[in-house]
Write a protein that holds these residues in place. Structure first.
Motif, PDB file in Angstrom:
ATOM      1  N   ASN A  82       0.822  -1.209   0.000  1.00 34.43           N
ATOM      2  CA  ASN A  82       0.000   0.000   0.000  1.00 34.43           C
ATOM      3  C   ASN A  82       0.857   1.261   0.000  1.00 34.43           C
ATOM      4  O   ASN A  82       0.478   2.276  -0.599  1.00 34.43           O
ATOM      5  CB  ASN A  82      -0.941   0.006   1.206  1.00 34.43           C
ATOM      6  CG  ASN A  82      -2.103  -0.957   1.035  1.00 34.43           C
ATOM      7  OD1 ASN A  82      -2.363  -1.437  -0.071  1.00 34.43           O
ATOM      8  ND2 ASN A  82      -2.809  -1.254   2.109  1.00 34.43           N
ATOM      9  N   TRP A  83       2.013   1.200   0.678  1.00 36.60           N
ATOM     10  CA  TRP A  83       2.892   2.370   0.650  1.00 36.60           C
ATOM     11  C   TRP A  83       3.331   2.655  -0.787  1.00 36.60           C
ATOM     12  O   TRP A  83       3.309   3.809  -1.238  1.00 36.60           O
ATOM     13  CB  TRP A  83       4.123   2.171   1.535  1.00 36.60           C
ATOM     14  CG  TRP A  83       4.905   3.444   1.665  1.00 36.60           C
ATOM     15  CD1 TRP A  83       4.781   4.400   2.635  1.00 36.60           C
ATOM     16  CD2 TRP A  83       5.882   3.951   0.734  1.00 36.60           C
ATOM     17  NE1 TRP A  83       5.618   5.461   2.368  1.00 36.60           N
ATOM     18  CE2 TRP A  83       6.307   5.223   1.212  1.00 36.60           C
ATOM     19  CE3 TRP A  83       6.435   3.475  -0.445  1.00 36.60           C
ATOM     20  CZ2 TRP A  83       7.253   5.996   0.562  1.00 36.60           C
ATOM     21  CZ3 TRP A  83       7.381   4.253  -1.118  1.00 36.60           C
ATOM     22  CH2 TRP A  83       7.791   5.486  -0.608  1.00 36.60           C
ATOM     23  N   TYR A  85       1.836   1.679  -3.591  1.00 34.65           N
ATOM     24  CA  TYR A  85       0.690   2.109  -4.396  1.00 34.65           C
ATOM     25  C   TYR A  85       0.406   3.595  -4.190  1.00 34.65           C
ATOM     26  O   TYR A  85       0.185   4.338  -5.146  1.00 34.65           O
ATOM     27  CB  TYR A  85      -0.557   1.298  -4.023  1.00 34.65           C
ATOM     28  CG  TYR A  85      -0.473  -0.182  -4.323  1.00 34.65           C
ATOM     29  CD1 TYR A  85       0.302  -0.672  -5.379  1.00 34.65           C
ATOM     30  CD2 TYR A  85      -1.172  -1.111  -3.558  1.00 34.65           C
ATOM     31  CE1 TYR A  85       0.377  -2.031  -5.644  1.00 34.65           C
ATOM     32  CE2 TYR A  85      -1.109  -2.463  -3.818  1.00 34.65           C
ATOM     33  CZ  TYR A  85      -0.327  -2.927  -4.865  1.00 34.65           C
ATOM     34  OH  TYR A  85      -0.249  -4.269  -5.130  1.00 34.65           O
ATOM     35  N   ASN A  86       0.408   4.034  -2.933  1.00 30.87           N
ATOM     36  CA  ASN A  86       0.137   5.446  -2.649  1.00 30.87           C
ATOM     37  C   ASN A  86       1.237   6.347  -3.207  1.00 30.87           C
ATOM     38  O   ASN A  86       0.972   7.410  -3.755  1.00 30.87           O
ATOM     39  CB  ASN A  86      -0.010   5.669  -1.146  1.00 30.87           C
ATOM     40  CG  ASN A  86      -1.305   5.102  -0.594  1.00 30.87           C
ATOM     41  OD1 ASN A  86      -2.288   4.965  -1.326  1.00 30.87           O
ATOM     42  ND2 ASN A  86      -1.311   4.753   0.672  1.00 30.87           N
ATOM     43  N   LEU A  89       1.001   6.887  -6.904  1.00 30.87           N
ATOM     44  CA  LEU A  89      -0.096   7.777  -7.277  1.00 30.87           C
ATOM     45  C   LEU A  89       0.162   9.208  -6.818  1.00 30.87           C
ATOM     46  O   LEU A  89      -0.708  10.069  -6.954  1.00 30.87           O
ATOM     47  CB  LEU A  89      -1.413   7.271  -6.678  1.00 30.87           C
ATOM     48  CG  LEU A  89      -1.952   5.966  -7.272  1.00 30.87           C
ATOM     49  CD1 LEU A  89      -3.115   5.440  -6.422  1.00 30.87           C
ATOM     50  CD2 LEU A  89      -2.405   6.182  -8.706  1.00 30.87           C
ATOM     51  N   ALA A  90       1.360   9.440  -6.254  1.00 27.94           N
ATOM     52  CA  ALA A  90       1.739  10.760  -5.734  1.00 27.94           C
ATOM     53  C   ALA A  90       0.762  11.224  -4.661  1.00 27.94           C
ATOM     54  O   ALA A  90       0.534  12.423  -4.486  1.00 27.94           O
ATOM     55  CB  ALA A  90       1.827  11.788  -6.865  1.00 27.94           C
ATOM     56  N   LYS A  91       0.191  10.257  -3.938  1.00 26.15           N
ATOM     57  CA  LYS A  91      -0.675  10.597  -2.808  1.00 26.15           C
ATOM     58  C   LYS A  91       0.183  10.837  -1.574  1.00 26.15           C
ATOM     59  O   LYS A  91       1.317  10.378  -1.483  1.00 26.15           O
ATOM     60  CB  LYS A  91      -1.658   9.460  -2.515  1.00 26.15           C
ATOM     61  CG  LYS A  91      -2.723   9.241  -3.567  1.00 26.15           C
ATOM     62  CD  LYS A  91      -3.671   8.131  -3.137  1.00 26.15           C
ATOM     63  CE  LYS A  91      -4.807   7.931  -4.108  1.00 26.15           C
ATOM     64  NZ  LYS A  91      -5.715   6.842  -3.683  1.00 26.15           N
ATOM     65  N   GLY A  92      -0.362  11.520  -0.619  1.00 33.14           N
ATOM     66  CA  GLY A  92       0.348  11.669   0.641  1.00 33.14           C
ATOM     67  C   GLY A  92       0.459  10.335   1.350  1.00 33.14           C
ATOM     68  O   GLY A  92      -0.484   9.556   1.382  1.00 33.14           O
ATOM     69  N   ASN A  93       1.632  10.051   1.896  1.00 30.31           N
ATOM     70  CA  ASN A  93       1.832   8.781   2.585  1.00 30.31           C
ATOM     71  C   ASN A  93       1.888   8.970   4.093  1.00 30.31           C
ATOM     72  O   ASN A  93       2.537   8.194   4.803  1.00 30.31           O
ATOM     73  CB  ASN A  93       3.103   8.099   2.078  1.00 30.31           C
ATOM     74  CG  ASN A  93       2.784   6.902   1.180  1.00 30.31           C
ATOM     75  OD1 ASN A  93       1.786   6.222   1.393  1.00 30.31           O
ATOM     76  ND2 ASN A  93       3.620   6.651   0.194  1.00 30.31           N
ATOM     77  N   ARG A 440       3.311   6.633 -12.779  1.00 33.03           N
ATOM     78  CA  ARG A 440       3.360   5.996 -11.458  1.00 33.03           C
ATOM     79  C   ARG A 440       4.779   5.529 -11.121  1.00 33.03           C
ATOM     80  O   ARG A 440       5.210   5.620  -9.975  1.00 33.03           O
ATOM     81  CB  ARG A 440       2.379   4.817 -11.413  1.00 33.03           C
ATOM     82  CG  ARG A 440       0.933   5.240 -11.603  1.00 33.03           C
ATOM     83  CD  ARG A 440      -0.025   4.107 -11.297  1.00 33.03           C
ATOM     84  NE  ARG A 440      -1.408   4.507 -11.512  1.00 33.03           N
ATOM     85  CZ  ARG A 440      -2.451   3.876 -10.992  1.00 33.03           C
ATOM     86  NH1 ARG A 440      -2.258   2.798 -10.227  1.00 33.03           N
ATOM     87  NH2 ARG A 440      -3.675   4.287 -11.224  1.00 33.03           N
ATOM     88  N   TYR A 444       6.720   6.988  -7.896  1.00 37.01           N
ATOM     89  CA  TYR A 444       7.243   6.075  -6.863  1.00 37.01           C
ATOM     90  C   TYR A 444       8.717   6.346  -6.598  1.00 37.01           C
ATOM     91  O   TYR A 444       9.144   6.481  -5.441  1.00 37.01           O
ATOM     92  CB  TYR A 444       7.024   4.627  -7.297  1.00 37.01           C
ATOM     93  CG  TYR A 444       7.804   3.612  -6.496  1.00 37.01           C
ATOM     94  CD1 TYR A 444       7.620   3.484  -5.117  1.00 37.01           C
ATOM     95  CD2 TYR A 444       8.736   2.788  -7.108  1.00 37.01           C
ATOM     96  CE1 TYR A 444       8.348   2.563  -4.383  1.00 37.01           C
ATOM     97  CE2 TYR A 444       9.459   1.857  -6.388  1.00 37.01           C
ATOM     98  CZ  TYR A 444       9.268   1.752  -5.023  1.00 37.01           C
ATOM     99  OH  TYR A 444       9.990   0.840  -4.298  1.00 37.01           O
ATOM    100  N   SER A 447       9.201   9.595  -4.778  1.00 36.90           N
ATOM    101  CA  SER A 447       8.744   9.507  -3.383  1.00 36.90           C
ATOM    102  C   SER A 447       9.778   8.823  -2.508  1.00 36.90           C
ATOM    103  O   SER A 447      10.068   9.277  -1.394  1.00 36.90           O
ATOM    104  CB  SER A 447       7.408   8.754  -3.307  1.00 36.90           C
ATOM    105  OG  SER A 447       6.376   9.471  -3.926  1.00 36.90           O
TER     106      SER A 447
END
Length: 517
Positions: A82-83, A85-86, A89-93, A440, A444, A447
């Protein structure tokens, strides 16, 4: 009313037919199960015995999605996936409330935050590092985190394309794996490390020997920055690569220079390399032909045999040294490997990495040979830990597979990957859309690099390569922790000073094995 009556009659008829067919099927299965001799459960418990195989097959699915806790699965748990994947997607982790990680498990790393960390204007990004100072074309590698070897054939065309484009966007290198150089590696425009496997795929003649003309042709591509000679990998040390015939089409056969209709199986080692002299000769030959940095990849079984390599380098001179060494841990992954090798052979990276780093430094080659760490390193903490132990670079394969959408279905060796990453079935490859996945891959990588820098700043240094063993602790069997430099004192010749190690019997004995001071 008549219409509804007729409809009801049709429904009843269909139901009766369905029941009849069901009963007939059960009778057929009963007879088949009773008379077959391969499966004792089905023979003794006809029909219902079939459910055992079904439930066994579905067990992985139910554990992954319903029963296993976030930190329980292997080889990668839900929290790790999940880390990624997030991040892709450039989502906040960021997370809330508290950590779900058990910090009392032996071997867990704990980074030591500084009391007075650097201020915002004292932070620095990771600087490029030069590899191959004695080459005609040295490589200033821009990124500390890169894509490990995954062959075209082992992974699909859209997967290679997405990785290549994503690597270019992120400014990282991409390793071809042992399957040769395809047009899809090149079209993204990224830096490339060409891996020479034991079968010499892509640079071989008809007899499987190294073909210098083909080697020059590969090196002529400006994107190809380095060559990596694969001695062994963590998932199957002592055995070569395996690409089933079902995954070999005409294009893959042409790229690898292998015939159609047969499994492409690599030898368990390079047939012309019998000892360390042979290895250094091969490195020198490839470097002379290509003009580019050359290193090798290996999975260590013990540090003892490697003393002789560094002794040979000291005798020949540092110009003869490999430009880099990729250390793969025994926990490394692959598309297909025998279970005894993937489970039981090869040192884990936490042991192998520190031994290879110390051997290099003991030989006085800290600035000459770069160390690349590989093996189940997908999250920033994993990468930062490897850098603290002495790695100059870290590469990941499965982390980038997750960024492509891999769900850990464990079907890599069956050509039925449901996400299109490791299959050559067009209908399954459609799920992997290059335009989406390349973004993505880049997100990743960025990130991971960004959060490694955050860890570095937290422990009190300006950028990641300034981290040392003294910046991380490791949990012991009794639940307490100790600084890694107390367990494994660092000997960086010309950096921390050889004088500190003088008088240490182990150091003196190791130095003597390398030919003395």
């Amino acid at each position: 009313m008549e219409f509804w009556l007729q409809a009801l009659q049709v429904i009843v008829l269909i139901f009766v037919l369905a029941v009849g067919l069901g009963v007939l099927a059960m009778v057929v299965f009963y007879i088949l199960d009773r008379t077959q001799t391969e499966d004792a459960i089905r023979r003794n418990y006809p029909v219902i015995g079939r459910f055992r195989g079904l439930f066994t097959e579905l067990g992985e699915f139910f554990r992954q999605y319903f029963f296993a806790m976030d930190r329980e699965e292997m080889p990668f748990n839900r929290a790790q996936r999940n880390w990624v994947y997030n991040a892709s997607l450039a989502k906040g982790n960021t997370v809330a409330f508290g950590s779900t990680r058990n910090l009392n498990i032996p071997g867990t790393p704990i980074f030591m935050n500084a009391v007075f960390p650097p201020l915002d204007d004292q932070y620095a990004s990771t600087e490029p590092m030069l590899i191959g100072p004695y080459c005609r074309e040295p490589y200033a590698a821009p990124s500390i985190f890169n894509i490990s070897g995954m062959s075209y054939g082992a992974i699909s065309k859209p997967a290679v394309r997405a990785l290549a484009y994503g690597a270019k966007q992120a400014g990282i290198w991409m390793n071809t794996g042992e399957g040769g150089l395809s047009p899809y590696h090149l079209e993204g425009g990224c830096d490339i490390v060409f891996q020479i496997g034991t079968a010499k795929f892509g640079v071989r003649d008809e007899d499987g020997n190294l073909d210098d003309d083909k080697l020059r042709a590969v090196a002529a591509h400006p994107q190809v920055k380095m060559f990596e000679i694969k001695l062994s990998q963590g998932a199957k040390p002592g055995k070569g690569g395996i690409l089933p015939a079902a995954k070999i089409d005409e294009e893959i056969a042409a790229i690898r220079h292998v015939p159609m209709g047969r499994d492409a199986i690599s030898p368990n080692r390079h047939k012309e390399v019998h000892d360390y002299d042979g290895l250094l000769d091969l490195i020198a030959h490839v470097r002379e032909v290509t003009g580019k940095p050359v290193g090798f990849k290996t999975c260590m079984g013990s540090a003892d045999p490697w003393f002789d390599l560094f002794k040979k380098i000291r005798e020949r001179g540092e110009e003869s040294a490999p430009d880099f060494i990729t250390v793969d841990g025994g926990e490394g992954g692959t598309g297909a490997a025998p279970m005894p090798l993937i489970d039981l052979v090869g040192l884990p990276l936490r042991e192998a990495l520190i031994r290879m780093v110390d051997l290099r430094d003991l030989a006085g080659l800290h600035e000459r040979i770069r160390i690349v760490a590989a093996g189940k390193l997908v999250a920033p903490g994993d990468v930062a830990w490897a850098i603290c132990l002495g790695a100059d670079f870290v590469t990941s394969a499965r982390g980038f597979m997750f960024s492509l959408g891999c769900i850990q279905a464990l079907k890599c060796n069956k050509n039925t990957c449901p996400t299109g990453v490791t299959t050559h079935i067009p209908s399954l490859q459609k799920g992997l859309v290059v335009e989406d996945k390349k973004a993505r891959v880049a997100a990743y990588a960025k990130s991971v690099i960004g959060e490694i820098e955050t860890i570095a700043h937290s422990v009190g240094v300006a950028e990641p390569r300034q981290m040392r063993r003294r910046h991380v602790r490791v949990v012991l069997d009794d639940g307490t922790s100790v600084q890694v430099n107390e367990l494994y004192p660092s000997v960086q010749l010309g950096v921390e000073g050889i004088a500190k190690a003088r008088g240490n019997k182990m150091f003196e004995a190791a130095l003597e094995r390398m030919g003395g001071t």
